[in-house]
Design a protein around this motif. Structure first.
Motif, PDB file in Angstrom:
ATOM      1  N   MET A  75      22.071  42.955  -9.955  1.00  0.00           N
ATOM      2  CA  MET A  75      20.779  42.763 -10.577  1.00  0.00           C
ATOM      3  C   MET A  75      20.949  42.440 -12.049  1.00  0.00           C
ATOM      4  SD  MET A  75      18.036  45.583  -9.441  1.00  0.00           S
ATOM      5  CE  MET A  75      18.695  46.501  -8.089  1.00  0.00           C
ATOM      6  N   PRO A  76      20.206  41.507 -12.590  1.00  0.00           N
ATOM      7  CA  PRO A  76      20.293  41.196 -14.006  1.00  0.00           C
ATOM      8  C   PRO A  76      19.625  42.283 -14.843  1.00  0.00           C
ATOM      9  CG  PRO A  76      18.621  39.841 -12.986  1.00  0.00           C
ATOM     10  CD  PRO A  76      19.276  40.622 -11.889  1.00  0.00           C
ATOM     11  N   ALA A  77      20.035  42.357 -16.088  1.00  0.00           N
ATOM     12  CA  ALA A  77      19.429  43.327 -17.001  1.00  0.00           C
ATOM     13  C   ALA A  77      17.957  43.010 -17.161  1.00  0.00           C
ATOM     14  CB  ALA A  77      20.131  43.291 -18.348  1.00  0.00           C
ATOM     15  N   GLN A  78      17.188  44.048 -17.394  1.00  0.00           N
ATOM     16  CA  GLN A  78      15.743  43.887 -17.530  1.00  0.00           C
ATOM     17  C   GLN A  78      15.391  43.382 -18.917  1.00  0.00           C
ATOM     18  OE1 GLN A  78      14.101  47.735 -16.853  1.00  0.00           O
ATOM     19  NE2 GLN A  78      14.733  47.795 -14.732  1.00  0.00           N
ATOM     20  N   ASN A  79      14.492  42.454 -18.959  1.00  0.00           N
ATOM     21  CA  ASN A  79      13.888  42.029 -20.223  1.00  0.00           C
ATOM     22  C   ASN A  79      12.455  42.503 -20.176  1.00  0.00           C
ATOM     23  OD1 ASN A  79      16.059  40.661 -21.387  1.00  0.00           O
ATOM     24  ND2 ASN A  79      15.683  38.915 -20.074  1.00  0.00           N
ATOM     25  N   ARG A  80      12.122  43.391 -21.034  1.00  0.00           N
ATOM     26  CA  ARG A  80      10.777  43.947 -21.037  1.00  0.00           C
ATOM     27  C   ARG A  80      10.000  43.385 -22.212  1.00  0.00           C
ATOM     28  NH1 ARG A  80      10.230  48.939 -17.497  1.00  0.00           N
ATOM     29  NH2 ARG A  80      12.142  48.720 -16.367  1.00  0.00           N
ATOM     30  N   PRO A  81       8.989  42.562 -21.951  1.00  0.00           N
ATOM     31  CA  PRO A  81       8.182  42.081 -23.063  1.00  0.00           C
ATOM     32  C   PRO A  81       7.420  43.240 -23.682  1.00  0.00           C
ATOM     33  CG  PRO A  81       7.442  41.118 -20.978  1.00  0.00           C
ATOM     34  CD  PRO A  81       8.582  42.043 -20.689  1.00  0.00           C
ATOM     35  N   SER A  82       7.264  43.166 -24.945  1.00  0.00           N
ATOM     36  CA  SER A  82       6.529  44.212 -25.643  1.00  0.00           C
ATOM     37  C   SER A  82       5.225  43.649 -26.170  1.00  0.00           C
ATOM     38  CB  SER A  82       7.381  44.742 -26.794  1.00  0.00           C
ATOM     39  OG  SER A  82       7.586  43.715 -27.729  1.00  0.00           O
ATOM     40  N   SER A  83       4.484  44.528 -26.809  1.00  0.00           N
ATOM     41  CA  SER A  83       3.193  44.108 -27.339  1.00  0.00           C
ATOM     42  C   SER A  83       3.353  43.026 -28.401  1.00  0.00           C
ATOM     43  CB  SER A  83       2.443  45.316 -27.910  1.00  0.00           C
ATOM     44  OG  SER A  83       3.217  45.924 -28.923  1.00  0.00           O
ATOM     45  N   SER A  84       4.512  42.944 -29.024  1.00  0.00           N
ATOM     46  CA  SER A  84       4.721  41.933 -30.055  1.00  0.00           C
ATOM     47  C   SER A  84       5.291  40.642 -29.469  1.00  0.00           C
ATOM     48  CB  SER A  84       5.672  42.468 -31.129  1.00  0.00           C
ATOM     49  OG  SER A  84       6.960  42.663 -30.574  1.00  0.00           O
ATOM     50  N   GLY A  85       5.563  40.631 -28.151  1.00  0.00           N
ATOM     51  CA  GLY A  85       6.102  39.443 -27.520  1.00  0.00           C
ATOM     52  C   GLY A  85       7.618  39.392 -27.532  1.00  0.00           C
ATOM     53  N   ARG A  86       8.256  40.301 -28.260  1.00  0.00           N
ATOM     54  CA  ARG A  86       9.715  40.354 -28.300  1.00  0.00           C
ATOM     55  C   ARG A  86      10.203  41.238 -27.160  1.00  0.00           C
ATOM     56  NH1 ARG A  86      10.629  42.020 -34.414  1.00  0.00           N
ATOM     57  NH2 ARG A  86       8.650  43.030 -34.073  1.00  0.00           N
ATOM     58  N   ALA A  87      11.339  40.860 -26.591  1.00  0.00           N
ATOM     59  CA  ALA A  87      11.902  41.634 -25.486  1.00  0.00           C
ATOM     60  C   ALA A  87      13.330  42.028 -25.828  1.00  0.00           C
ATOM     61  CB  ALA A  87      11.870  40.819 -24.210  1.00  0.00           C
ATOM     62  N   LEU A  88      13.716  43.182 -25.373  1.00  0.00           N
ATOM     63  CA  LEU A  88      15.077  43.666 -25.554  1.00  0.00           C
ATOM     64  C   LEU A  88      15.702  43.858 -24.178  1.00  0.00           C
ATOM     65  CD1 LEU A  88      14.248  46.332 -28.261  1.00  0.00           C
ATOM     66  CD2 LEU A  88      15.571  44.256 -28.620  1.00  0.00           C
ATOM     67  N   GLU A  89      16.973  43.530 -24.046  1.00  0.00           N
ATOM     68  CA  GLU A  89      17.667  43.693 -22.777  1.00  0.00           C
ATOM     69  C   GLU A  89      18.083  45.135 -22.568  1.00  0.00           C
ATOM     70  OE1 GLU A  89      21.089  41.371 -21.574  1.00  0.00           O
ATOM     71  OE2 GLU A  89      19.936  39.568 -21.992  1.00  0.00           O
ATOM     72  N   HIS A  90      17.805  45.621 -21.368  1.00  0.00           N
ATOM     73  CA  HIS A  90      18.214  46.958 -20.952  1.00  0.00           C
ATOM     74  C   HIS A  90      18.833  46.845 -19.567  1.00  0.00           C
ATOM     75  CE1 HIS A  90      14.906  47.725 -23.786  1.00  0.00           C
ATOM     76  NE2 HIS A  90      15.583  48.812 -24.096  1.00  0.00           N
ATOM     77  N   PRO A  91      19.870  47.614 -19.296  1.00  0.00           N
ATOM     78  CA  PRO A  91      20.412  47.575 -17.941  1.00  0.00           C
ATOM     79  C   PRO A  91      19.451  48.245 -16.957  1.00  0.00           C
ATOM     80  CG  PRO A  91      21.539  49.252 -19.236  1.00  0.00           C
ATOM     81  CD  PRO A  91      20.618  48.517 -20.169  1.00  0.00           C
ATOM     82  N   ASP A  92      19.378  47.716 -15.760  1.00  0.00           N
ATOM     83  CA  ASP A  92      18.645  48.397 -14.699  1.00  0.00           C
ATOM     84  C   ASP A  92      19.358  49.711 -14.416  1.00  0.00           C
ATOM     85  OD1 ASP A  92      16.711  46.394 -14.205  1.00  0.00           O
ATOM     86  OD2 ASP A  92      18.119  45.303 -12.930  1.00  0.00           O
ATOM     87  N   ARG A  93      18.651  50.651 -13.826  1.00  0.00           N
ATOM     88  CA  ARG A  93      19.265  51.943 -13.506  1.00  0.00           C
ATOM     89  C   ARG A  93      20.569  51.765 -12.738  1.00  0.00           C
ATOM     90  NH1 ARG A  93      16.219  56.885 -10.444  1.00  0.00           N
ATOM     91  NH2 ARG A  93      15.193  57.032 -12.452  1.00  0.00           N
ATOM     92  N   ALA A  94      20.568  50.890 -11.756  1.00  0.00           N
ATOM     93  CA  ALA A  94      21.750  50.693 -10.908  1.00  0.00           C
ATOM     94  C   ALA A  94      22.945  50.127 -11.683  1.00  0.00           C
ATOM     95  CB  ALA A  94      21.411  49.776  -9.741  1.00  0.00           C
ATOM     96  N   GLU A  95      22.699  49.529 -12.840  1.00  0.00           N
ATOM     97  CA  GLU A  95      23.775  48.940 -13.645  1.00  0.00           C
ATOM     98  C   GLU A  95      24.396  49.912 -14.644  1.00  0.00           C
ATOM     99  OE1 GLU A  95      22.558  44.329 -14.144  1.00  0.00           O
ATOM    100  OE2 GLU A  95      21.308  45.766 -15.231  1.00  0.00           O
ATOM    101  N   ILE A  96      23.785  51.063 -14.846  1.00  0.00           N
ATOM    102  CA  ILE A  96      24.290  52.024 -15.823  1.00  0.00           C
ATOM    103  C   ILE A  96      25.560  52.655 -15.265  1.00  0.00           C
ATOM    104  CG2 ILE A  96      23.808  54.167 -17.081  1.00  0.00           C
ATOM    105  CD1 ILE A  96      20.821  53.396 -16.957  1.00  0.00           C
ATOM    106  N   ARG A  97      26.611  52.633 -16.085  1.00  0.00           N
ATOM    107  CA  ARG A  97      27.916  53.145 -15.649  1.00  0.00           C
ATOM    108  C   ARG A  97      28.305  54.359 -16.489  1.00  0.00           C
ATOM    109  NH1 ARG A  97      31.355  49.598 -12.471  1.00  0.00           N
ATOM    110  NH2 ARG A  97      32.879  51.046 -13.304  1.00  0.00           N
TER     111      ARG A  97
END
Length: 121
Positions: free
Chosen positions: A1-23
């Motif tokens: 699964m690719p890392a999640q990009n979560r749009p925020s209220s400002s329109g900027r997104a930060l990459e976070h690993p999905d739960r399954a990707e956390i090592r």
């Protein structure tokens, strides 16, 4: 699964690993640095979100940014923008589901270490 990009209220997104990707090795690496461990302890103390600017670390702003990036990319924290503020929260539920008891044990150990190393007044 690719890392999640979560749009925020400002329109900027930060990459976070999905739960399954956390090592585990990534989490342990992130927690092995004293500055990052202090950030995690501070976040755990409030059990909510904190703005990056409230952390008073004895390092440069660029080094502080690096520490937050390592914590985010390893899956220890989630960062979101609220306007111009970058907010940080521990990913407690994800870490507990993947590594039961790890975060609590690390926080307890960090507290014991801080007490042990405290300079008597």
């Amino acid at each position: 699964m690719p890392a999640q990009n979560r749009p925020s209220s400002s329109g900027r997104a930060l990459e976070h690993p999905d739960r399954a990707e956390i090592r585990l090795e990534g989490v342990l690496h992130a927690l092995s640095d004293p500055m990052r461990l202090q950030i995690v302890c501070d976040l755990a103390a409030v059990e909510g979100e904190l703005n990056c600017s409230v952390f008073d670390l004895p390092v440069s702003k660029s080094t502080t940014t690096h520490h937050f990036r390592v914590l985010r990319e390893s899956g220890v924290v989630r960062q979101t923008y609220r306007g111009t503020a970058k907010m940080n929260a521990l990913r407690r539920d994800d870490l507990e589901a993947l590594f039961p008891g790890l975060l609590g044990t690390v926080l307890t150990a960090a507290g014991h270490q801080a007490s042990r190393l405290a300079v008597p007044s």
